[in-house]
Motif scaffolding. Structure first.
Motif, short mmCIF file in Angstrom:
data_model
loop_
_atom_site.label_atom_id
_atom_site.label_comp_id
_atom_site.label_asym_id
_atom_site.label_seq_id
_atom_site.Cartn_x
_atom_site.Cartn_y
_atom_site.Cartn_z
N CYS A 325 0.82 -1.22 0.00
CA CYS A 325 0.00 0.00 0.00
C CYS A 325 0.85 1.27 0.00
O CYS A 325 0.46 2.29 -0.56
CB CYS A 325 -0.94 0.01 1.20
SG CYS A 325 -2.19 -1.28 1.09
N ASP A 326 2.03 1.22 0.64
CA ASP A 326 2.85 2.43 0.70
C ASP A 326 3.38 2.80 -0.69
O ASP A 326 3.57 3.97 -1.00
CB ASP A 326 4.00 2.29 1.70
CG ASP A 326 4.85 1.07 1.44
OD1 ASP A 326 4.27 -0.01 1.20
OD2 ASP A 326 6.09 1.18 1.46
N ARG A 327 3.59 1.78 -1.56
CA ARG A 327 4.05 2.06 -2.92
C ARG A 327 2.95 2.77 -3.71
O ARG A 327 3.21 3.68 -4.48
CB ARG A 327 4.39 0.76 -3.66
CG ARG A 327 5.68 0.19 -3.20
CD ARG A 327 6.49 -0.30 -4.40
NE ARG A 327 7.72 -0.88 -3.91
CZ ARG A 327 8.06 -2.15 -4.09
NH1 ARG A 327 7.27 -2.94 -4.80
NH2 ARG A 327 9.18 -2.62 -3.63
N ILE A 328 1.74 2.27 -3.52
CA ILE A 328 0.61 2.88 -4.22
C ILE A 328 0.46 4.33 -3.77
O ILE A 328 0.34 5.26 -4.58
CB ILE A 328 -0.70 2.10 -3.93
CG1 ILE A 328 -0.59 0.65 -4.44
CG2 ILE A 328 -1.91 2.82 -4.50
CD1 ILE A 328 -0.63 0.49 -5.93
N ALA A 329 0.51 4.53 -2.43
CA ALA A 329 0.39 5.89 -1.88
C ALA A 329 1.52 6.75 -2.44
O ALA A 329 1.30 7.89 -2.87
CB ALA A 329 0.44 5.84 -0.36
N GLY A 330 2.73 6.21 -2.47
CA GLY A 330 3.88 6.94 -3.00
C GLY A 330 3.67 7.35 -4.44
O GLY A 330 4.00 8.47 -4.85
N GLY A 331 3.10 6.45 -5.23
CA GLY A 331 2.84 6.73 -6.65
C GLY A 331 1.82 7.84 -6.82
O GLY A 331 1.98 8.73 -7.66
N ILE A 332 0.77 7.81 -5.99
CA ILE A 332 -0.26 8.85 -6.08
C ILE A 332 0.34 10.21 -5.71
O ILE A 332 0.13 11.21 -6.41
CB ILE A 332 -1.46 8.51 -5.16
CG1 ILE A 332 -2.16 7.24 -5.66
CG2 ILE A 332 -2.44 9.68 -5.09
CD1 ILE A 332 -3.24 6.71 -4.74
N VAL A 333 1.10 10.24 -4.63
CA VAL A 333 1.71 11.50 -4.18
C VAL A 333 2.67 12.02 -5.25
O VAL A 333 2.69 13.22 -5.57
CB VAL A 333 2.45 11.29 -2.83
CG1 VAL A 333 3.19 12.55 -2.42
CG2 VAL A 333 1.45 10.87 -1.75
N GLU A 334 3.44 11.12 -5.84
CA GLU A 334 4.40 11.49 -6.88
C GLU A 334 3.67 12.08 -8.10
O GLU A 334 4.06 13.12 -8.63
CB GLU A 334 5.20 10.24 -7.29
CG GLU A 334 6.36 10.49 -8.23
CD GLU A 334 7.33 11.54 -7.71
OE1 GLU A 334 7.63 11.51 -6.50
OE2 GLU A 334 7.77 12.39 -8.51
N ALA A 335 2.60 11.40 -8.51
CA ALA A 335 1.85 11.86 -9.68
C ALA A 335 1.24 13.23 -9.41
O ALA A 335 1.23 14.11 -10.28
CB ALA A 335 0.76 10.85 -10.04
N ALA A 336 0.74 13.42 -8.19
CA ALA A 336 0.09 14.69 -7.84
C ALA A 336 1.08 15.86 -7.86
O ALA A 336 0.70 17.01 -8.01
CB ALA A 336 -0.57 14.57 -6.46
#
Ligand code: ADP
Ligand code: MG
Length: 389
Positions: A325-336
């Motif tokens: 889940c932390d990778r997914i969260a990281g990806g969303i934050v990065e994309a944003a």
């Protein structure tokens, strides 16, 4: 992967299958030259796009002189061809100039996988020229089917049986048909095709069989062992969003709805779409970010969703089994950070490292609507897409 008719016909030729004489043209001038070189009283100008039904859509036209061929080519090249298979249209960059054939009779021949019996099937119909989907709906009995054992390939007796059933009587034509059917079956296995279609296969007034149209679709999962085929890919014919997804190895299929979905695992992705529909919404896409998702891939997936103008809300539904889940969260934050998150984002995270993932999203300052489970998330996404949240 799809290829153009002229590319499929090159492969047909290598296998010794009869195709009309043809020359590829990229401009009106080249079309004129090609028609002169062919020297037949009639040539056919054929738009090369990744869609069938070109004839009815004005993408296959007869020309009685090289000048006329040039005129038709000038109208086609640089424009888009809209067909019933592709209402948005596909760009025409190349036309095939082909010798006109004297058609006596048209047949349909196709080989594909019959998922119901887990075997390839050769389908032939004497009701050629018509779309096979149409025949299957209105006159299914007109389609003759022979299932093919993958160990032996099509057997000669099966090909002969079909030849008789479609009403061939001439000995020479029957033997041409048997050879053709056997070759198509060999090609299907050799090339790891998912579909080979000749529609129409024609019997000429001179009494020979010839493949007037040719289509080969390849199984993407086997392309790694067909480097030469990979080179035939024409990316101008692929939806830009699907192309971008392919680059990142994401399983993405664009749909008609307005709720963008980002999910891990094909099964959960299907279930997510069902749940959205159950609550009265329409998914804008199928997107499986897969098990081995990295921050970069998730960010790419997220940007892909945002680049679709139809998307009014995004539903991220992740069960962290293999993917954390932390990778997914990281990806969303990065994309944003890279693109503005200008639409409601509903996130349901569950599984490995879920606490860390939730914390990262909370601390990011992004405007995220958390969902406690899948049903809750789907309902919120449906509301958000309607502007009611
Ligand atoms: P599509 O399936 O995309 O409509 P086809 O290649 O099957 O395109 O062509 C449509 C129709 O045009 C064929 O059914 C045939 O009647 C005619 N046609 C195509 N190529 C030729 C050719 N070389 N000579 C004569 N007629 C042709
Ligand atoms: Mg056709």
């Amino acid at each position: 992967m799809k290829i153009h008719e002229y590319q499929a016909k090159e492969i047909f030729k290598k296998y010794g299958l009869p195709v009309p004489l043809g020359i590829v043209a990229h401009s009106a001038q080249e079309a004129k030259q090609a028609a002169e070189e062919l020297g037949t009283p009639i040539v056919v100008v054929k738009a090369q796009v990744h869609a069938g039904g070109r004839g009815k859509a004005g993408g296959v036209k007869l020309a009685k002189s090289p000048e006329e061929a040039a005129e038709i080519a000038a109208q086609m090249i640089g424009n888009r061809l809209k067909t019933y298979q592709n209402p948005e249209g596909l760009p025409i960059n190349v036309v095939l100039i082909e010798a006109g054939v004297n058609i006596d009779k048209e047949f349909y021949v196709g080989m594909t996988l019959d998922r119901e019996v887990s075997r390839p099937v050769l389908m032939v119909s004497a009701a050629g020229g018509m779309e096979i989907e149409e025949i299957a709906k209105t006159n299914p009995e007109l389609i003759i089917k022979e299932h093919v054992d993958p160990v032996t390939g099509l057997m000669p007796f099966q090909a002969r049986k079909i030849a008789f059933k479609i009403g061939l009587t001439d000995k020479k034509v029957i033997s041409q048909f048997v050879k053709l059917a056997m070759t198509l079956s060999k090609m299907y296995f050799d090339l790891d095709a998912s579909l080979i279609e000749v529609n129409p296969l024609v019997l000429t007034k001179e009494g020979d069989l010839i493949c007037l149209d040719a289509k080969i679709d390849f199984d993407d999962n086997a392309l790694f062992r067909h480097k030469d085929i990979l080179e035939l890919e024409d990316t101008t014919q692929i939806d830009p969003l699907e192309l971008e997804a392919k680059k990142w190895d994401l399983n993405y299929v664009k749909l008609d709805g307005n709720i963008g979905c980002m999910v891990n695992g094909a099964g959960l992705a299907m279930a997510t779409m069902d749940t959205i529909k159950f609550y009265g919404g329409e998914p804008a896409n199928f997107l499986d970010v897969g098990g081995g998702a990295t921050v970069e891939r998730v960010a790419a997936a997220f940007k892909l969703l945002l680049s679709d103008e139809n998307v009014k809300a995004i539903f991220v539904n992740i069960f962290g089994g293999i993917v954390r889940c932390d990778r997914i969260a990281g990806g969303i934050v990065e994309a944003a950070k890279q693109v503005e998150l200008d639409r409601p984002l509903i996130v349901r995270l569950e599984g490995t490292n879920v606490e860390l993932g939730r914390k990262m999203l909370e601390e990011s300052g992004l405007n995220i609507i958390p969902a406690k489970d899948m049903a809750d998330g789907a309902q919120k996404a449906v509301k958000a897409a309607k502007g009611e949240l």
